[in-house]
Design an enzyme around this catalytic site. Structure first.
Site, mmCIF file in Angstrom:
data_model
loop_
_atom_site.group_PDB
_atom_site.id
_atom_site.type_symbol
_atom_site.label_atom_id
_atom_site.label_comp_id
_atom_site.label_asym_id
_atom_site.label_seq_id
_atom_site.Cartn_x
_atom_site.Cartn_y
_atom_site.Cartn_z
ATOM 1 N N HIS A 124 -2.296 -5.304 1.662
ATOM 2 C CA HIS A 124 -3.587 -5.981 1.496
ATOM 3 C C HIS A 124 -3.294 -7.429 1.133
ATOM 4 O O HIS A 124 -2.341 -7.712 0.413
ATOM 5 C CB HIS A 124 -4.396 -5.357 0.347
ATOM 6 C CG HIS A 124 -5.493 -6.269 -0.146
ATOM 7 N ND1 HIS A 124 -6.696 -6.349 0.479
ATOM 8 C CD2 HIS A 124 -5.518 -7.179 -1.151
ATOM 9 C CE1 HIS A 124 -7.437 -7.278 -0.143
ATOM 10 N NE2 HIS A 124 -6.735 -7.789 -1.139
ATOM 11 N N TYR A 178 -12.385 -2.042 -3.437
ATOM 12 C CA TYR A 178 -12.852 -2.081 -2.043
ATOM 13 C C TYR A 178 -14.373 -1.915 -1.945
ATOM 14 O O TYR A 178 -14.882 -1.511 -0.909
ATOM 15 C CB TYR A 178 -12.129 -1.016 -1.219
ATOM 16 C CG TYR A 178 -10.777 -1.463 -0.675
ATOM 17 C CD1 TYR A 178 -10.675 -2.613 0.124
ATOM 18 C CD2 TYR A 178 -9.622 -0.742 -0.931
ATOM 19 C CE1 TYR A 178 -9.459 -3.023 0.631
ATOM 20 C CE2 TYR A 178 -8.391 -1.156 -0.418
ATOM 21 C CZ TYR A 178 -8.319 -2.298 0.364
ATOM 22 O OH TYR A 178 -7.103 -2.714 0.882
ATOM 23 N N LYS A 230 0.814 -1.223 0.000
ATOM 24 C CA LYS A 230 0.000 0.000 0.000
ATOM 25 C C LYS A 230 0.851 1.279 0.000
ATOM 26 O O LYS A 230 2.068 1.219 0.257
ATOM 27 C CB LYS A 230 -0.932 -0.039 1.217
ATOM 28 C CG LYS A 230 -1.999 -1.145 1.152
ATOM 29 C CD LYS A 230 -2.964 -1.054 2.336
ATOM 30 C CE LYS A 230 -4.035 -2.121 2.266
ATOM 31 N NZ LYS A 230 -5.010 -2.002 3.393
ATOM 32 N N ASN A 238 -2.033 0.569 6.685
ATOM 33 C CA ASN A 238 -1.505 -0.665 7.276
ATOM 34 C C ASN A 238 -0.676 -1.504 6.300
ATOM 35 O O ASN A 238 -0.582 -2.722 6.436
ATOM 36 C CB ASN A 238 -2.638 -1.463 7.923
ATOM 37 C CG ASN A 238 -3.708 -1.879 6.936
ATOM 38 O OD1 ASN A 238 -3.601 -1.583 5.744
ATOM 39 N ND2 ASN A 238 -4.716 -2.562 7.416
ATOM 40 N N GLU A 252 -9.548 -10.866 -7.475
ATOM 41 C CA GLU A 252 -8.591 -9.765 -7.329
ATOM 42 C C GLU A 252 -7.404 -9.939 -8.280
ATOM 43 O O GLU A 252 -6.926 -8.954 -8.865
ATOM 44 C CB GLU A 252 -8.130 -9.673 -5.869
ATOM 45 C CG GLU A 252 -9.264 -9.194 -4.952
ATOM 46 C CD GLU A 252 -8.942 -9.261 -3.465
ATOM 47 O OE1 GLU A 252 -9.813 -8.894 -2.662
ATOM 48 O OE2 GLU A 252 -7.823 -9.687 -3.095
HETATM 49 P P1 ATP Z 1 -7.192 -5.759 3.472
HETATM 50 O O1 ATP Z 1 -8.563 -6.071 2.908
HETATM 51 O O2 ATP Z 1 -6.648 -4.418 3.030
HETATM 52 O O3 ATP Z 1 -6.218 -6.880 3.269
HETATM 53 P P2 ATP Z 1 -8.126 -6.539 6.060
HETATM 54 O O4 ATP Z 1 -8.785 -7.669 5.337
HETATM 55 O O5 ATP Z 1 -7.214 -6.861 7.194
HETATM 56 O O6 ATP Z 1 -7.309 -5.639 5.066
HETATM 57 P P3 ATP Z 1 -10.649 -5.159 5.998
HETATM 58 O O7 ATP Z 1 -11.614 -5.266 7.108
HETATM 59 O O8 ATP Z 1 -10.914 -5.899 4.724
HETATM 60 O O9 ATP Z 1 -9.205 -5.523 6.596
HETATM 61 O O10 ATP Z 1 -10.475 -3.607 5.691
HETATM 62 C C1 ATP Z 1 -9.902 -3.198 4.465
HETATM 63 C C2 ATP Z 1 -8.982 -2.038 4.723
HETATM 64 O O11 ATP Z 1 -9.746 -0.914 5.129
HETATM 65 C C3 ATP Z 1 -7.971 -2.235 5.865
HETATM 66 O O12 ATP Z 1 -6.825 -2.941 5.478
HETATM 67 C C4 ATP Z 1 -7.645 -0.815 6.233
HETATM 68 O O13 ATP Z 1 -6.711 -0.234 5.305
HETATM 69 C C5 ATP Z 1 -8.990 -0.124 6.050
HETATM 70 N N1 ATP Z 1 -9.726 -0.063 7.313
HETATM 71 C C6 ATP Z 1 -10.343 -1.084 7.957
HETATM 72 N N2 ATP Z 1 -10.903 -0.690 9.104
HETATM 73 C C7 ATP Z 1 -10.638 0.648 9.199
HETATM 74 C C8 ATP Z 1 -10.940 1.657 10.155
HETATM 75 N N3 ATP Z 1 -11.629 1.382 11.261
HETATM 76 N N4 ATP Z 1 -10.510 2.916 9.912
HETATM 77 C C9 ATP Z 1 -9.798 3.214 8.797
HETATM 78 N N5 ATP Z 1 -9.480 2.310 7.853
HETATM 79 C C10 ATP Z 1 -9.880 1.045 8.040
HETATM 80 MG MG MG Z 2 -9.976 -7.420 3.592
#
Ligand code: ATP
Ligand code: MG
Length: 137
Positions: free
Chosen positions: A115, A49, A9, A112, A126
């Site tokens: 992904h 997303y 990211k 973070n 994807e």
């Molecule tokens: P990813 O899908 O990016 O691999 P993940 O599966 O761990 O991450 P998801 O719940 O799918 O987490 O959320 C997708 C992304 O949205 C997260 O990786 C993060 O960048 C963002 N995100 C999730 N929760 C929050 C939050 N509370 N505030 C801000 N951004 C968030």
């Molecule tokens: Mg996810």
């Protein structure tokens, strides 16, 4: 042998952490079988997303994903989807296990660093969204 989709990211590409993150994949036995640096468009981020479109952080998430180039990759290995999720660590770096990518590099729950696909169906979709079959070797 399974394939999964990964994004390094903007917070990580900006801090020049691409190689450090790829090293984590390789140490865990995952092989990078496709990789490219791209500037995502807003429309691409919104579709990618889309599952989160009703979440309060959706706008912020899409703006973040287009704030710098990202590196999109296909990783291959035994149980690649679960293994990648394991070495990424929890979404929120505060909850991520020591040694994981997010524990070491992530800045916040939003920024973070990586992904990773969460299931075989999402991995296939994807990968197809960003790569043609000819690019996977
Ligand atoms: P990813 O899908 O990016 O691999 P993940 O599966 O761990 O991450 P998801 O719940 O799918 O987490 O959320 C997708 C992304 O949205 C997260 O990786 C993060 O960048 C963002 N995100 C999730 N929760 C929050 C939050 N509370 N505030 C801000 N951004 C968030
Ligand atoms: Mg996810």
């Amino acid at each position: 042998i399974q394939r999964t989709f990964s994004i390094i990211k903007p917070d990580a590409t900006k801090r020049n952490l691409t190689g450090a993150i790829v090293a984590k994949f390789e140490e865990a036995g995952l092989r990078v079988i496709a990789s490219k640096r791209i500037q995502m468009t807003l429309a691409q981020a919104q579709v990618f997303y889309g599952v989160h479109k009703d979440r309060p952080f959706f706008g912020e998430l899409c703006d973040f994903m287009i704030s710098e180039p990202v590196v999109v990759q296909v990783l291959e290995g035994e149980n690649a989807i679960a293994k990648n999720r394991e070495i990424m660590g929890a979404t929120n770096p505060a909850d991520a296990a020591p040694g994981t990518i997010r524990a070491e590099f992530a800045l916040s729950v939003g920024e973070n660093s990586v992904h990773g696909s969460d299931a075989p169906e999402t991995a296939a979709a994807e990968i197809a969204y960003f790569f043609s079959g000819l690019e996977l070797v």
